[in-house]
Design a protein around this motif. Structure first.
Motif, PDB file in Angstrom:
ATOM      1  N   ALA A 590     -34.906  -7.572  16.823  1.00 36.54           N
ATOM      2  CA  ALA A 590     -34.834  -6.121  17.007  1.00 36.54           C
ATOM      3  C   ALA A 590     -35.565  -5.391  15.876  1.00 36.54           C
ATOM      4  CB  ALA A 590     -33.373  -5.679  17.078  1.00 36.54           C
ATOM      5  N   LYS A 591     -35.418  -5.923  14.670  1.00 35.09           N
ATOM      6  CA  LYS A 591     -36.087  -5.315  13.515  1.00 35.09           C
ATOM      7  C   LYS A 591     -37.600  -5.434  13.649  1.00 35.09           C
ATOM      8  CE  LYS A 591     -36.183  -5.483   8.452  1.00 35.09           C
ATOM      9  NZ  LYS A 591     -35.643  -6.159   7.233  1.00 35.09           N
ATOM     10  N   HIS A 592     -38.054  -6.612  14.104  1.00 29.68           N
ATOM     11  CA  HIS A 592     -39.502  -6.808  14.278  1.00 29.68           C
ATOM     12  C   HIS A 592     -40.042  -5.911  15.398  1.00 29.68           C
ATOM     13  CE1 HIS A 592     -43.291  -8.990  13.836  1.00 29.68           C
ATOM     14  NE2 HIS A 592     -43.375  -8.982  15.167  1.00 29.68           N
ATOM     15  N   CYS A 593     -39.269  -5.772  16.479  1.00 28.63           N
ATOM     16  CA  CYS A 593     -39.691  -4.873  17.570  1.00 28.63           C
ATOM     17  C   CYS A 593     -39.897  -3.458  17.045  1.00 28.63           C
ATOM     18  CB  CYS A 593     -38.645  -4.860  18.680  1.00 28.63           C
ATOM     19  SG  CYS A 593     -38.590  -6.361  19.669  1.00 28.63           S
ATOM     20  N   LEU A 594     -38.970  -3.005  16.224  1.00 29.87           N
ATOM     21  CA  LEU A 594     -39.084  -1.675  15.646  1.00 29.87           C
ATOM     22  C   LEU A 594     -40.318  -1.564  14.754  1.00 29.87           C
ATOM     23  CD1 LEU A 594     -37.768   1.127  15.273  1.00 29.87           C
ATOM     24  CD2 LEU A 594     -36.488   0.163  13.344  1.00 29.87           C
ATOM     25  N   GLN A 595     -40.561  -2.616  13.965  1.00 30.33           N
ATOM     26  CA  GLN A 595     -41.732  -2.620  13.088  1.00 30.33           C
ATOM     27  C   GLN A 595     -43.034  -2.610  13.894  1.00 30.33           C
ATOM     28  OE1 GLN A 595     -41.131  -6.115  10.687  1.00 30.33           O
ATOM     29  NE2 GLN A 595     -39.838  -5.059   9.187  1.00 30.33           N
ATOM     30  N   VAL A 596     -43.055  -3.355  15.004  1.00 37.44           N
ATOM     31  CA  VAL A 596     -44.253  -3.373  15.850  1.00 37.44           C
ATOM     32  C   VAL A 596     -44.538  -1.974  16.390  1.00 37.44           C
ATOM     33  CG1 VAL A 596     -45.247  -4.233  18.008  1.00 37.44           C
ATOM     34  CG2 VAL A 596     -44.066  -5.800  16.461  1.00 37.44           C
ATOM     35  N   ARG A 597     -43.477  -1.302  16.865  1.00 33.06           N
ATOM     36  CA  ARG A 597     -43.663   0.053  17.399  1.00 33.06           C
ATOM     37  C   ARG A 597     -44.155   0.995  16.297  1.00 33.06           C
ATOM     38  NH1 ARG A 597     -42.593  -2.776  20.979  1.00 33.06           N
ATOM     39  NH2 ARG A 597     -44.850  -2.685  21.044  1.00 33.06           N
ATOM     40  N   GLN A 598     -43.551   0.891  15.116  1.00 33.53           N
ATOM     41  CA  GLN A 598     -43.928   1.767  14.012  1.00 33.53           C
ATOM     42  C   GLN A 598     -45.367   1.508  13.568  1.00 33.53           C
ATOM     43  OE1 GLN A 598     -40.788   0.780  11.234  1.00 33.53           O
ATOM     44  NE2 GLN A 598     -39.553   2.564  11.817  1.00 33.53           N
ATOM     45  N   LYS A 599     -45.694   0.218  13.383  1.00 26.34           N
ATOM     46  CA  LYS A 599     -47.042  -0.133  12.932  1.00 26.34           C
ATOM     47  C   LYS A 599     -48.090   0.241  13.977  1.00 26.34           C
ATOM     48  CE  LYS A 599     -45.650  -3.929   9.875  1.00 26.34           C
ATOM     49  NZ  LYS A 599     -45.710  -5.397   9.635  1.00 26.34           N
TER      50      LYS A 599
END
Length: 632
Positions: A590-599
Motif C-alpha cells: 500500500a505504501k509503494h502504491c501511494l509512492q508510485v501515484r505521488q512520483k
C-alpha cells in the motif's frame, strides 16, 4: 578498351558528371526518407496524445466522465470494420496503431508506422463495394492473426466495453455541453481550453492535450501531400515491382519529355500523368532530373571516348603527312578525322540539349516546388507552434492536482497502457530525429548537386558550337544555400532532449509499476500461503479436539489440559506469524502504491511543462526560419 574506359572515368568532366549523378541519386533517396519521417512524425504526434489519454484513464480512481465535445469532434480517422475476436485494443484516437503489450523476456523493435491517406480524387471510379474489403485488409495488416492468443480475449472484452462506454460518453458530450462545462471539462474549439482548478482532473487535462496533438498532426497534412508521403512505396515512375529503379531503361522515354517540342502533344504520352505538369510533384521532378543526369553522364563519357579517338586519328594523319604517303591513304585518313569531328560536334549539341533540359527542370520545375515546400513548412510550423504553446499553458493546470483522485493501485490494463505510452513516446523521439536529420541530408545533397551543376561543361573541340546561355546564379542557388545554412543553425537539441527526458520519465513510471506488481504478487502468494496454513490449522484443531477425551479438557482438573493448550498455541503462533508477515507485506505494498501515484504525478508535473516549452520554442524557430526563407 578497359584501360581507355578507366582513363575516361578519371577525366575531370566525366568524373564531375558522375558525381552529379550520384548527388541527385542521393537526393532522391533522402527525399524519400524525409517524406517518411515527416509522415511518421505527424502520426506519432497524434499517437502520443491518444496514448496520454489512455494512460490518464488508468491513473484516475473514477475516470468515467463525458469527454469534451471538441475532443470527440476532432475524430476524423475512419473507424475500422467490426473487430474480430482476440484482437488487442487500439488507441482511442489512433485506430492506425495496434496495442503494444509489454514482454517480460524481450521486446522486439517497434517499426515505424506510416499512416496513408487517400488524396482527393483517388477514389473516383472505384467500386464502393471495394471499401469494406480494403478496410478489412488494412485491419488484418495492422492486427495480424499471428498475434491472436487466449491471453488477449479478456483485453478484447474490456475494449468492447470501453469502446461502447466512450461512444455513450461522446453522445452525452455532444448533446450536453452545459453538463460538460459544469464537470469542468471545458475545452472549446475557440481555443480557450480548460478552466477552473477545482473541477479539473488529469484525464480532462490530457484530453485537451490530445486535442492539440491531433490538430498539430493535422497541420502537417498539406506538407505530406507535397512530399507524397502517402505514396512512399510507389512514388517513383521508374520503379519496377521490386522497388528497383532502372533509369537506363527509361532514358529514351525521358527524352520524349524534352520541352523542345514546345507544346506539341504526343498522342502516346497524352495519357501519361507523369509527363503532365499538372500532376507533377517534387518526387517526379527529382526522378526526371536523376534520369537526365544519367543520360548526361553517358553522353559526356561517350563524347570523351570519341574525343580521344579523334585526337588519336589526328595524330596518325599528321604522321602520314610527314611521311608523304600516297594520296589515297591520306585522303582516307582525312575523311575519317572529318567524320569523327562532325559526329563529335553532333554529340556535343545533343549534350547541350540535355544540359538545357536539366537546367529547365532545375529552374522551372524544381525551384517552384521547393518554394512551395518552404511556404507549406512555414505555415505548418506556425500552426504547430500555436498548438504546442497552448499545450504549454494547459499543463500549468497540473499544479493544482493531487493524488486524491488517483487510483489506489496499478491495474494490469493500466500497466499495459503505460508501456504503450513509453513505446509511442520513444518512437516520437526517433521520428523527430529522423525528420531533422533527413531534411538536413536532403537539402545538403541538393546543394552538392547544384554546385556541380553550375560548373559549365566545356570542350576544346566546341569552338564552332553555339552553346545555350547559362544563368550564372539561378534563384535556386540562394534558396538552397540559405536553407542548408539555416538548418545547420537550427537549435533542435533542446527539443530532442525534452522528448528523450519525457520518455525516460515514462520508463521510470513503468518500472515503478513493475515493482508494484512484484509486491502485489508477493502479497497474493503470502495471502494464499496464509489461507492454506489457516485452513490446515483449523482442520487440525478440530480433529485434535475430537480425539481428546472430554475429561482432558476439564479445566477444573489440575493439569488436565496444559499440554494440549501448548500444542495448540504453538501451531496457532505459526499461523499468527504468517498473518503478521502478510500484514507487513500488504502495508509495504500500500505504501509503494501511494509512492508510485505521488512520483507519477510529480514527474508529470515537472516534465510536461519542460516538454511543451521546448516544443513550442523549437516550432517557433522553425517557423521563423521558413518565414525568412519564404522572403527570399
Amino acid at each position: 578498351m578497359g584501360c581507355s574506359q578507366s582513363k575516361m572515368e578519371n577525366e575531370e568532366t566525366v568524373a564531375r558528371c558522375k558525381d552529379r549523378k550520384q548527388c541527385m541519386k542521393h537526393a532522391v533517396s533522402l527525399r524519400n526518407a524525409f517524406a517518411a519521417a515527416h509522415s511518421s512524425y505527424a502520426t506519432y504526434l497524434k499517437n502520443t496524445g491518444a496514448a496520454l489519454v489512455d494512460f490518464a484513464q488508468g491513473e484516475l480512481r473514477n475516470p468515467h466522465f463525458p469527454l469534451p465535445s471538441s475532443s470527440a469532434a476532432a475524430f476524423e480517422i475512419p473507424l475500422p470494420p467490426p473487430p474480430l475476436p482476440d484482437f488487442p485494443a487500439p488507441l482511442r484516437r489512433s485506430a492506425t496503431m495496434p496495442e503494444i503489450k509489454p514482454i517480460a523476456s524481450e521486446s522486439g523493435p517497434v517499426g515505424t508506422i506510416i499512416e496513408e491517406e487517400e488524396e482527393e480524387g483517388d477514389e473516383v471510379g472505384s467500386a464502393p463495394s471495394d471499401n469494406p474489403m480494403q478496410q478489412h485488409a488494412a485491419f488484418e495488416y495492422l492486427f495480424p492473426s499471428s498475434e491472436k492468443n487466449g491471453a488477449l480475449r479478456d483485453a478484447d472484452v474490456e475494449r468492447r466495453r470501453l469502446n461502447k462506454e466512450v461512444e455513450v460518453q461522446r453522445k452525452v458530450a455532444e448533446n450536453s455541453e452545459d453538463i460538460v462545462r459544469n464537470e469542468g471539462a471545458v475545452t472549446s474549439s475557440s481555443g480557450k481550453g480548460l478552466k477552473g482548478k477545482q473541477s479539473v482532473n488529469l484525464l480532462q487535462i490530457f484530453a485537451d492535450l490530445d486535442d492539440h496533438f491531433l490538430k498539430a498532426s493535422e497541420s502537417a497534412r498539406e506538407v505530406s501531400k507535397m512530399l507524397e508521403a502517402t505514396r512512399l512505396h510507389y512514388h517513383s515512375n521508374f520503379a519496377d515491382n521490386t522497388g528497383h529503379i532502372d533509369h537506363s531503361a527509361k532514358v529514351m522515354q525521358v527524352i520524349t519529355w524534352n520541352r523542345s517540342f514546345r507544346g506539341i502533344p504526343n498522342s502516346d504520352d497524352a495519357k501519361d500523368d507523369f509527363d503532365s505538369e499538372k500532376h507533377e510533384t517534387l518526387a517526379t521532378v527529382l526522378d526526371k532530373l536523376q534520369a537526365w543526369e544519367k543520360k548526361l553522364y553517358d553522353e559526356v563519357k561517350a563524347a570523351e571516348i570519341k574525343k580521344f579517338e579523334y585526337q588519336r586519328k589526328v595524330a596518325a594523319l599528321h604522321k602520314l603527312k610527314e611521311r608523304g604517303t600516297n594520296s589515297e591513304a591520306l585522303q582516307k585518313a582525312k575523311a575519317t578525322v572529318s567524320h569523327l569531328h562532325t559526329t563529335y560536334i553532333v554529340d556535343m549539341q545533343s549534350m547541350d540539349s540535355t544540359v538545357s533540359e536539366i537546367n529547365h527542370l532545375r529552374d522551372q520545375r524544381l525551384y517552384p516546388k521547393l518554394v512551395q515546400l518552404v511556404q507549406g513548412m512555414a505555415t505548418m510550423w506556425e500552426r504547430m507552434r500555436a498548438h504546442h504553446e497552448r499545450q504549454s499553458s494547459i499543463v500549468m493546470l497540473m499544479r493544482s492536482l493531487d493524488i486524491s483522485e488517483s487510483c489506489t493501485e496499478t491495474s494490469e490494463q493500466h500497466h499495459d497502457r503505460t508501456y504503450q505510452l513509453l513505446i509511442v513516446v520513444q518512437e516520437w523521439q526517433s521520428q523527430f530525429e529522423k525528420l531533422i536529420n533527413n531534411q538536413k541530408g536532403y537539402i545538403k545533397a541538393l546543394n552538392s548537386w547544384l554546385r556541380l551543376n553550375l560548373i559549365p561543361i566545356e570542350s576544346d573541340l566546341k569552338e564552332n558550337i553555339s552553346s545555350p546561355p547559362r544563368v550564372k546564379s539561378p534563384p535556386i542557388r540562394s534558396l538552397l544555400h540559405a536553407w542548408q545554412d539555416q538548418l545547420e543553425k537550427l537549435p533542435d537539441e533542446l527539443a530532442r532532449t525534452a522528448i528523450a527526458n519525457f520518455a525516460a520519465v515514462v520508463d521510470t513510471i513503468f518500472h515503478q509499476q513493475e515493482e508494484e506488481k512484484v509486491l502485489k504478487k508477493k502479497c497474493e502468494e503470502t495471502q494464499k500461503e496464509y489461507s492454506r496454513k489457516r485452513k490446515q490449522f483449523n482442520d487440525w484443531e478440530h480433529k485434535y479436539k475430537q480425539k481428546r477425551m472430554p475429561d482432558e479438557f476439564d479445566r477444573d482438573r489440575p493439569g488436565g489440559n496444559d499440554d494440549s493448550d501448548e500444542v495448540v498455541k504453538e501451531k496457532q503462533l505459526l499461523v499468527e506469524l504468517m498473518k503478521k508477515r502478510l500484514d507487513e507485506e500488504e502495508e509495504a505494498y500500500a505504501k509503494h502504491c501511494l509512492q508510485v501515484r505521488q512520483k507519477t504525478l510529480v514527474s508529470l508535473k515537472n516534465q510536461l511543462p519542460e516538454l511543451f516549452r521546448a516544443m513550442s520554442d523549437f516550432s517557433l524557430e522553425c517557423s521563423k526560419m521558413y518565414i525568412e526563407l519564404r522572403s527570399l
